[in-house]
Design a protein around this motif. Structure first.
Motif, PDB file in Angstrom:
ATOM      1  N   TYR A 171      29.171  -6.246   8.653  1.00  0.00           N
ATOM      2  CA  TYR A 171      28.662  -7.607   8.485  1.00  0.00           C
ATOM      3  C   TYR A 171      27.249  -7.670   9.054  1.00  0.00           C
ATOM      4  CZ  TYR A 171      33.502  -8.867   7.577  1.00  0.00           C
ATOM      5  OH  TYR A 171      34.764  -8.943   7.048  1.00  0.00           O
ATOM      6  N   SER A 172      26.356  -8.266   8.293  1.00  0.00           N
ATOM      7  CA  SER A 172      24.969  -8.374   8.763  1.00  0.00           C
ATOM      8  C   SER A 172      24.580  -9.820   9.056  1.00  0.00           C
ATOM      9  CB  SER A 172      24.021  -7.776   7.717  1.00  0.00           C
ATOM     10  OG  SER A 172      24.166  -8.466   6.488  1.00  0.00           O
ATOM     11  N   ASP A 173      25.543 -10.730   9.027  1.00  0.00           N
ATOM     12  CA  ASP A 173      25.235 -12.133   9.325  1.00  0.00           C
ATOM     13  C   ASP A 173      25.002 -12.317  10.826  1.00  0.00           C
ATOM     14  OD1 ASP A 173      27.787 -11.824  10.274  1.00  0.00           O
ATOM     15  OD2 ASP A 173      28.689 -13.354   9.010  1.00  0.00           O
ATOM     16  N   SER A 174      24.864 -13.534  11.253  1.00  0.00           N
ATOM     17  CA  SER A 174      24.537 -13.794  12.664  1.00  0.00           C
ATOM     18  C   SER A 174      25.604 -13.251  13.617  1.00  0.00           C
ATOM     19  CB  SER A 174      24.337 -15.292  12.901  1.00  0.00           C
ATOM     20  OG  SER A 174      25.524 -15.993  12.576  1.00  0.00           O
ATOM     21  N   ASP A 175      26.883 -13.255  13.208  1.00  0.00           N
ATOM     22  CA  ASP A 175      27.937 -12.689  14.051  1.00  0.00           C
ATOM     23  C   ASP A 175      27.909 -11.165  13.996  1.00  0.00           C
ATOM     24  OD1 ASP A 175      28.783 -15.196  14.801  1.00  0.00           O
ATOM     25  OD2 ASP A 175      30.260 -15.333  13.188  1.00  0.00           O
ATOM     26  N   GLY A 176      27.589 -10.633  12.817  1.00  0.00           N
ATOM     27  CA  GLY A 176      27.469  -9.183  12.640  1.00  0.00           C
ATOM     28  C   GLY A 176      28.711  -8.423  13.029  1.00  0.00           C
ATOM     29  N   GLY A 177      28.592  -7.117  13.045  1.00  0.00           N
ATOM     30  CA  GLY A 177      29.668  -6.265  13.516  1.00  0.00           C
ATOM     31  C   GLY A 177      30.384  -5.508  12.429  1.00  0.00           C
ATOM     32  N   TYR A 178      31.460  -4.876  12.837  1.00  0.00           N
ATOM     33  CA  TYR A 178      32.261  -4.045  11.949  1.00  0.00           C
ATOM     34  C   TYR A 178      33.730  -4.436  12.098  1.00  0.00           C
ATOM     35  CZ  TYR A 178      28.136  -1.022  12.080  1.00  0.00           C
ATOM     36  OH  TYR A 178      26.868  -0.531  12.001  1.00  0.00           O
ATOM     37  N   GLU A 179      34.464  -4.232  11.021  1.00  0.00           N
ATOM     38  CA  GLU A 179      35.917  -4.364  11.088  1.00  0.00           C
ATOM     39  C   GLU A 179      36.527  -3.471  10.042  1.00  0.00           C
ATOM     40  OE1 GLU A 179      37.225  -8.388  10.504  1.00  0.00           O
ATOM     41  OE2 GLU A 179      36.660  -8.431   8.421  1.00  0.00           O
ATOM     42  N   ILE A 180      37.834  -3.266  10.148  1.00  0.00           N
ATOM     43  CA  ILE A 180      38.562  -2.463   9.170  1.00  0.00           C
ATOM     44  C   ILE A 180      39.265  -3.420   8.222  1.00  0.00           C
ATOM     45  CG2 ILE A 180      40.452  -0.827   8.856  1.00  0.00           C
ATOM     46  CD1 ILE A 180      39.612   0.480  11.458  1.00  0.00           C
ATOM     47  N   GLN A 181      39.220  -3.081   6.949  1.00  0.00           N
ATOM     48  CA  GLN A 181      39.812  -3.924   5.912  1.00  0.00           C
ATOM     49  C   GLN A 181      41.251  -4.288   6.267  1.00  0.00           C
ATOM     50  OE1 GLN A 181      39.473  -2.177   2.035  1.00  0.00           O
ATOM     51  NE2 GLN A 181      40.989  -3.517   1.151  1.00  0.00           N
ATOM     52  N   GLU A 182      41.578  -5.560   6.084  1.00  0.00           N
ATOM     53  CA  GLU A 182      42.917  -6.062   6.401  1.00  0.00           C
ATOM     54  C   GLU A 182      43.972  -5.276   5.618  1.00  0.00           C
ATOM     55  OE1 GLU A 182      45.426 -10.209   6.134  1.00  0.00           O
ATOM     56  OE2 GLU A 182      43.245 -10.300   6.143  1.00  0.00           O
ATOM     57  N   GLY A 183      45.064  -4.968   6.289  1.00  0.00           N
ATOM     58  CA  GLY A 183      46.158  -4.250   5.652  1.00  0.00           C
ATOM     59  C   GLY A 183      46.092  -2.740   5.815  1.00  0.00           C
ATOM     60  N   TYR A 184      44.969  -2.222   6.311  1.00  0.00           N
ATOM     61  CA  TYR A 184      44.845  -0.775   6.482  1.00  0.00           C
ATOM     62  C   TYR A 184      45.737  -0.312   7.622  1.00  0.00           C
ATOM     63  CZ  TYR A 184      43.013   3.834   7.506  1.00  0.00           C
ATOM     64  OH  TYR A 184      42.901   5.181   7.750  1.00  0.00           O
ATOM     65  N   ARG A 185      46.434   0.784   7.422  1.00  0.00           N
ATOM     66  CA  ARG A 185      47.281   1.390   8.448  1.00  0.00           C
ATOM     67  C   ARG A 185      46.962   2.877   8.547  1.00  0.00           C
ATOM     68  NH1 ARG A 185      47.684  -3.042   9.739  1.00  0.00           N
ATOM     69  NH2 ARG A 185      49.364  -4.463   9.336  1.00  0.00           N
ATOM     70  N   LEU A 186      47.089   3.412   9.761  1.00  0.00           N
ATOM     71  CA  LEU A 186      46.922   4.849   9.951  1.00  0.00           C
ATOM     72  C   LEU A 186      48.142   5.565   9.398  1.00  0.00           C
ATOM     73  CD1 LEU A 186      45.541   4.927  13.598  1.00  0.00           C
ATOM     74  CD2 LEU A 186      44.277   5.383  11.497  1.00  0.00           C
ATOM     75  N   ASP A 187      47.952   6.801   8.931  1.00  0.00           N
ATOM     76  CA  ASP A 187      49.105   7.560   8.432  1.00  0.00           C
ATOM     77  C   ASP A 187      49.912   8.085   9.614  1.00  0.00           C
ATOM     78  OD1 ASP A 187      47.871   9.831   9.429  1.00  0.00           O
ATOM     79  OD2 ASP A 187      47.189  10.537   7.493  1.00  0.00           O
ATOM     80  N   GLU A 188      50.956   8.850   9.321  1.00  0.00           N
ATOM     81  CA  GLU A 188      51.872   9.280  10.366  1.00  0.00           C
ATOM     82  C   GLU A 188      51.283  10.309  11.321  1.00  0.00           C
ATOM     83  OE1 GLU A 188      52.310  11.558   6.648  1.00  0.00           O
ATOM     84  OE2 GLU A 188      52.600   9.467   7.076  1.00  0.00           O
ATOM     85  N   GLN A 189      50.086  10.787  11.071  1.00  0.00           N
ATOM     86  CA  GLN A 189      49.448  11.763  11.952  1.00  0.00           C
ATOM     87  C   GLN A 189      48.599  11.104  13.024  1.00  0.00           C
ATOM     88  OE1 GLN A 189      50.160  14.994  11.779  1.00  0.00           O
ATOM     89  NE2 GLN A 189      51.592  14.465  10.168  1.00  0.00           N
ATOM     90  N   TRP A 190      48.955   9.934  13.485  1.00  0.00           N
ATOM     91  CA  TRP A 190      48.129   9.182  14.416  1.00  0.00           C
ATOM     92  C   TRP A 190      48.228   9.635  15.861  1.00  0.00           C
ATOM     93  CZ3 TRP A 190      50.697   5.893  17.926  1.00  0.00           C
ATOM     94  CH2 TRP A 190      52.054   5.722  17.666  1.00  0.00           C
ATOM     95  N   VAL A 191      49.184  10.492  16.200  1.00  0.00           N
ATOM     96  CA  VAL A 191      49.261  11.046  17.548  1.00  0.00           C
ATOM     97  C   VAL A 191      49.437  12.553  17.481  1.00  0.00           C
ATOM     98  CG1 VAL A 191      50.199   8.984  18.674  1.00  0.00           C
ATOM     99  CG2 VAL A 191      51.747  10.649  17.696  1.00  0.00           C
ATOM    100  N   ASN A 192      48.937  13.237  18.497  1.00  0.00           N
ATOM    101  CA  ASN A 192      49.135  14.694  18.543  1.00  0.00           C
ATOM    102  C   ASN A 192      50.446  15.009  19.258  1.00  0.00           C
ATOM    103  OD1 ASN A 192      48.677  14.763  21.382  1.00  0.00           O
ATOM    104  ND2 ASN A 192      46.470  14.918  21.052  1.00  0.00           N
TER     105      ASN A 192
END
Length: 184
Positions: free
Chosen positions: A52-73
């Motif tokens: 986002y480049s508006d006054s609040d700006g910043g980054y986010e991850i698209q709603e609904g995105y989930r990590l796959d099952e390899q999220w921990v070692n």
């Protein structure tokens, strides 16, 4: 190190939502420019980053995105299994015992670290009281009980339970004092 930071940024954004590059840079102790490069790397790795480049700006991850099952070692998985087994020894809930058995089948842990928290149940009514608090939280009801403060003064109290904590050989209910019409 970079790989760990990219994973950390992904988890941070999933947990906190839109976050400025400055906040991420401070949190991960890198420059804003490094965060910008990290966002490019995450996008190239198919993580759906929204900038986002508006006054609040910043980054986010698209709603609904989930990590796959390899999220921990393996080591992290082993730590989670050990902690869950400790919780199971303290609470004895069937769901937790069943989950521990499932995890044992998946775990390749050979560290043999065991946590036995069964002492947390030494008082005969602990499990019953914890269940009452859990039910009150689930039903959004207040609890009515006698409270004894540090000066050994007792009074009737009504509280909205928010959680429980075991610390220094005693159970504590975390709550906000208020009055409502429904009680457990």
């Amino acid at each position: 190190m970079k790989r760990d930071r990219l994973y950390g940024i992904t988890i941070y954004l999933l947990n906190h939502g839109r976050t400025s590059a400055k906040t991420l840079a401070e949190y991960f102790e890198v420059s804003v420019r490094t965060i910008q490069r990290d966002m490019d790397a995450l996008s190239m790795a198919k993580i759906p980053i929204i900038a986002y480049s508006d006054s609040d700006g910043g980054y986010e991850i698209q709603e609904g995105y989930r990590l796959d099952e390899q999220w921990v070692n393996e080591e992290e998985f082993s730590m989670m299994a050990t902690a869950l087994q400790g919780y199971s020894s303290a609470m004895g809930e069937n769901q937790v015992v069943d989950l521990c058995e499932k995890i044992e089948q998946l775990s390749k842990d050979d560290s043999h670290i065991l946590l036995d928290f069964s002492v947390l149940q030494e008082h005969p009514f602990i499990h019953q009281h914890l269940q009452i608090i859990k039910t009150a939280m689930q039903k959004h009801c207040c609890l009515r009980f006698m409270y004894t403060n540090a000066r050994n003064e007792r009074k009737k109290t009504v509280a909205d339970a928010a959680g429980c904590m075991y610390k220094w050989y005693a159970w504590y209910m975390i709550a906000k004092t208020q009055k409502r019409l429904s009680y457990v």
